[in-house]
Design an enzyme around this catalytic site. Structure first.
Site, PDB file in Angstrom:
ATOM      1  N   GLU A  46       0.775  -1.149   0.068  1.00 24.26           N
ATOM      2  CA  GLU A  46      -0.117  -0.058  -0.114  1.00 24.26           C
ATOM      3  C   GLU A  46       0.841   1.324   0.075  1.00 24.26           C
ATOM      4  O   GLU A  46       1.836   1.477   0.822  1.00 24.26           O
ATOM      5  CB  GLU A  46      -0.744  -0.035   1.263  1.00 24.26           C
ATOM      6  CG  GLU A  46      -2.173   0.564   1.005  1.00 24.26           C
ATOM      7  CD  GLU A  46      -3.192  -0.441  -0.066  1.00 24.26           C
ATOM      8  OE1 GLU A  46      -3.233  -0.210  -0.871  1.00 24.26           O
ATOM      9  OE2 GLU A  46      -3.523  -1.532   0.613  1.00 24.26           O
ATOM     10  N   THR A  48       2.728   2.142  -2.176  1.00 19.69           N
ATOM     11  CA  THR A  48       4.127   1.810  -2.882  1.00 19.69           C
ATOM     12  C   THR A  48       4.090   1.942  -4.249  1.00 19.69           C
ATOM     13  O   THR A  48       5.112   2.360  -4.795  1.00 19.69           O
ATOM     14  CB  THR A  48       4.356   0.305  -2.539  1.00 19.69           C
ATOM     15  OG1 THR A  48       3.295  -0.376  -3.145  1.00 19.69           O
ATOM     16  CG2 THR A  48       4.678  -0.051  -1.265  1.00 19.69           C
ATOM     17  N   SER A  80     -24.913   7.901 -15.196  1.00 21.30           N
ATOM     18  CA  SER A  80     -24.969   7.033 -14.446  1.00 21.30           C
ATOM     19  C   SER A  80     -26.088   6.763 -13.758  1.00 21.30           C
ATOM     20  O   SER A  80     -26.795   7.558 -13.290  1.00 21.30           O
ATOM     21  CB  SER A  80     -23.622   7.296 -13.600  1.00 21.30           C
ATOM     22  OG  SER A  80     -23.668   6.250 -12.564  1.00 21.30           O
ATOM     23  N   ALA A 136     -15.137   2.857  -0.745  1.00 19.82           N
ATOM     24  CA  ALA A 136     -15.031   1.810  -0.072  1.00 19.82           C
ATOM     25  C   ALA A 136     -13.291   1.329  -0.041  1.00 19.82           C
ATOM     26  O   ALA A 136     -13.136   0.444   0.238  1.00 19.82           O
ATOM     27  CB  ALA A 136     -15.981   0.623  -0.296  1.00 19.82           C
ATOM     28  N   LEU A 138     -12.129   0.227  -2.835  1.00 19.86           N
ATOM     29  CA  LEU A 138     -12.102  -0.686  -3.953  1.00 19.86           C
ATOM     30  C   LEU A 138     -12.009  -0.088  -5.353  1.00 19.86           C
ATOM     31  O   LEU A 138     -12.287  -1.074  -6.308  1.00 19.86           O
ATOM     32  CB  LEU A 138     -13.427  -1.563  -3.676  1.00 19.86           C
ATOM     33  CG  LEU A 138     -13.588  -2.186  -2.216  1.00 19.86           C
ATOM     34  CD1 LEU A 138     -14.979  -2.900  -2.157  1.00 19.86           C
ATOM     35  CD2 LEU A 138     -12.340  -2.800  -1.893  1.00 19.86           C
ATOM     36  N   ASP A 185      -4.330   0.702  -9.117  1.00 19.06           N
ATOM     37  CA  ASP A 185      -5.776   0.585  -9.253  1.00 19.06           C
ATOM     38  C   ASP A 185      -6.123   0.161 -11.039  1.00 19.06           C
ATOM     39  O   ASP A 185      -6.886  -0.717 -11.334  1.00 19.06           O
ATOM     40  CB  ASP A 185      -6.431   1.888  -8.944  1.00 19.06           C
ATOM     41  CG  ASP A 185      -6.404   1.826  -7.492  1.00 19.06           C
ATOM     42  OD1 ASP A 185      -5.699   1.012  -6.630  1.00 19.06           O
ATOM     43  OD2 ASP A 185      -6.945   3.014  -6.836  1.00 19.06           O
ATOM     44  N   TYR A 237      -3.719  12.213   0.959  1.00 20.59           N
ATOM     45  CA  TYR A 237      -2.827  11.476  -0.021  1.00 20.59           C
ATOM     46  C   TYR A 237      -1.825  12.189  -0.794  1.00 20.59           C
ATOM     47  O   TYR A 237      -0.561  11.638  -0.416  1.00 20.59           O
ATOM     48  CB  TYR A 237      -3.928  10.525  -1.028  1.00 20.59           C
ATOM     49  CG  TYR A 237      -3.209   9.746  -1.809  1.00 20.59           C
ATOM     50  CD1 TYR A 237      -3.671   8.575  -1.727  1.00 20.59           C
ATOM     51  CD2 TYR A 237      -2.642  10.179  -3.126  1.00 20.59           C
ATOM     52  CE1 TYR A 237      -2.960   7.385  -2.658  1.00 20.59           C
ATOM     53  CE2 TYR A 237      -1.989   9.014  -3.982  1.00 20.59           C
ATOM     54  CZ  TYR A 237      -2.207   7.802  -3.638  1.00 20.59           C
ATOM     55  OH  TYR A 237      -1.669   7.032  -4.377  1.00 20.59           O
TER      56      TYR A 237
END
Length: 400
Positions: A46, A48, A80, A136, A138, A185, A237
């Site tokens: 993570e 990285t 959407s 989340a 994900l 991702d 971040y």
């Protein structure tokens, strides 16, 4: 940008989740095709990826699905089923970074990035639906980016490789949306394969599909969504990325990937002597340690000793909590309650500040562990978590 309600998009909920039906209602015809791209969960590694390091994600069954038709008039229309509001209509030649558009910035950023890279993309009609939980951890945003670029790659015959799709998706998120993420991702969404985890070197994008059949060993990997929403555009971040870059600069290396684990102690002493901020020292310790943890887990999977990866997950969570400081009470509660109930190991996954955790557990104990986590959340007064099995699934693909 114009946004308007579409009276024909008010059908029954089940019908609205069929992207082809939604497309036909919105745009008055059949789409040229339908594509899907998954969310991901990261087993280990993570923060990285923007340090040129190692990661090990796997694709989830949850996907963003896009029904798309090509346009040649410079218009991009986006809708959407998962976001209130109507169709977002944009001019392709007016797309500009950091110009807002909410959720639509992710697919719009893909068109902008393709055009910036010299690809002659002239517009599209897109109807999207997604089962990837938002906020989340994900990678719901990467799924949107990758499904969009995959569809446009096919419709405009751009000839991009899977890694090339990921590069465009990352540029959309970095330069158009403004989130300084690494490429894990997008690579996971574009390149993962069913039944495998993806061992990715984010420096050169070389990858290896690692067999990850937990069921054959009587194991389960649970994903626990804390329901605590995170937003990586809030600066936390970016601050950690800047701190990692400062650590590399002070050590005289291109990125923290270039610091071997054996040299970590001496490097931390060098940083302290140079007057580095205490946070920079912590970030360096985490990144170098997590690169090593990816290598440890790979070795354990190759040796068929998946259970021994549990303590490595626990170590990773402690580092994310104490050194990177991106956990939160709910994530810590998942890890603590799961381990107390007999899990083999657990850690937060994704960007943190909420989102999800992964729990490695004996299949026979999965129900007990899930119940223990849910009971711990109830006792603490938290919203009930979402818990599901992480099933290593296929990457981005055309459905029809």
């Amino acid at each position: 940008m114009t946004q308007h309600a579409e009276p024909t998009a008010t059908t029954a909920e089940g019908h609205r989740t069929d992207p082809a039906a939604v497309f036909a209602e919105l745009y008055g015809g059949e789409p040229d095709g339908i594509w899907a791209a998954p969310g991901r969960v990261n087993l280990i590694g993570e923060y990285t990826d923007f340090n040129d390091g190692f990661v090990m994600p796997l694709a989830l069954p949850h996907t963003a699905v896009a029904a798309v038709s090509r346009r040649d008039d410079g218009v991009l229309r986006l809708y959407s089923t998962d976001v209130p509001g109507g169709v977002v209509s944009l001019r392709v030649d007016e797309l500009a970074p950091h110009s807002g558009h909410g959720w639509a910035a992710y697919p719009a950023g893909v068109l902008w990035a393709l055009r910036e890279a010299g690809h002659p993309v002239t517009g599209a009609d897109i109807a999207l639906t997604s089962t990837v939980p938002t906020g989340a951890g994900l990678s719901s945003s990467a799924a949107l980016e990758v499904v969009t670029v995959l569809a446009l790659n096919d419709l405009f015959a751009l000839g991009l490789s899977a890694a090339g799709l990921a590069v465009i998706g990352r540029r959309a998120e970095n330069d158009f949306v403004g989130v300084p993420c690494g490429i894990m991702d997008q690579m996971a969404s574009a390149c993962c394969s069913e039944g495998h985890a993806l061992h990715l070197d984010t420096r050169d994008l070389s990858l290896r599909q690692v067999p990850f059949d937990l069921a054959s060993q009587g194991l389960t990997l649970l994903v626990v969504d804390t329901r605590v929403k995170h937003a990586l555009g809030d600066g936390a971040y970016a601050e950690r990325r800047a701190g990692c870059e400062e650590g590399a600069r002070l050590l005289g290396i291109p990125t923290l990937r270039d610091l071997p684990y054996a040299g970590l102690g001496a490097a931390l002493a060098t940083l302290a002597d140079a007057g580095a901020d205490e946070s920079v020292i912590r970030y360096v310790r985490h990144v170098v340690g997590d690169n090593r943890r990816v290598e440890q887990v790979i070795a354990l999977l190759d040796a068929g000793d998946v259970r021994a990866a549990g303590p490595v997950l626990n170590e990773g969570h402690a580092s994310l909590r104490d050194d990177l400081r991106v956990s939160c009470p709910e994530l810590d509660l998942v890890v603590g309650a799961a381990n107390a109930a007999g899990a083999l190991g657990a850690r937060m996954t994704g960007g943190g500040f909420g989102g999800s955790a992964v729990v490695l557990v004996e299949e026979a104990a999965a129900g007990t562990v899930a119940e223990a986590v849910s009971e711990a959340f109830a006792a603490a007064g938290h919203t009930a978590p979402g818990i599901f099995d992480a099933i290593p699934s296929a990457g981005a693909r055309r459905l029809r």
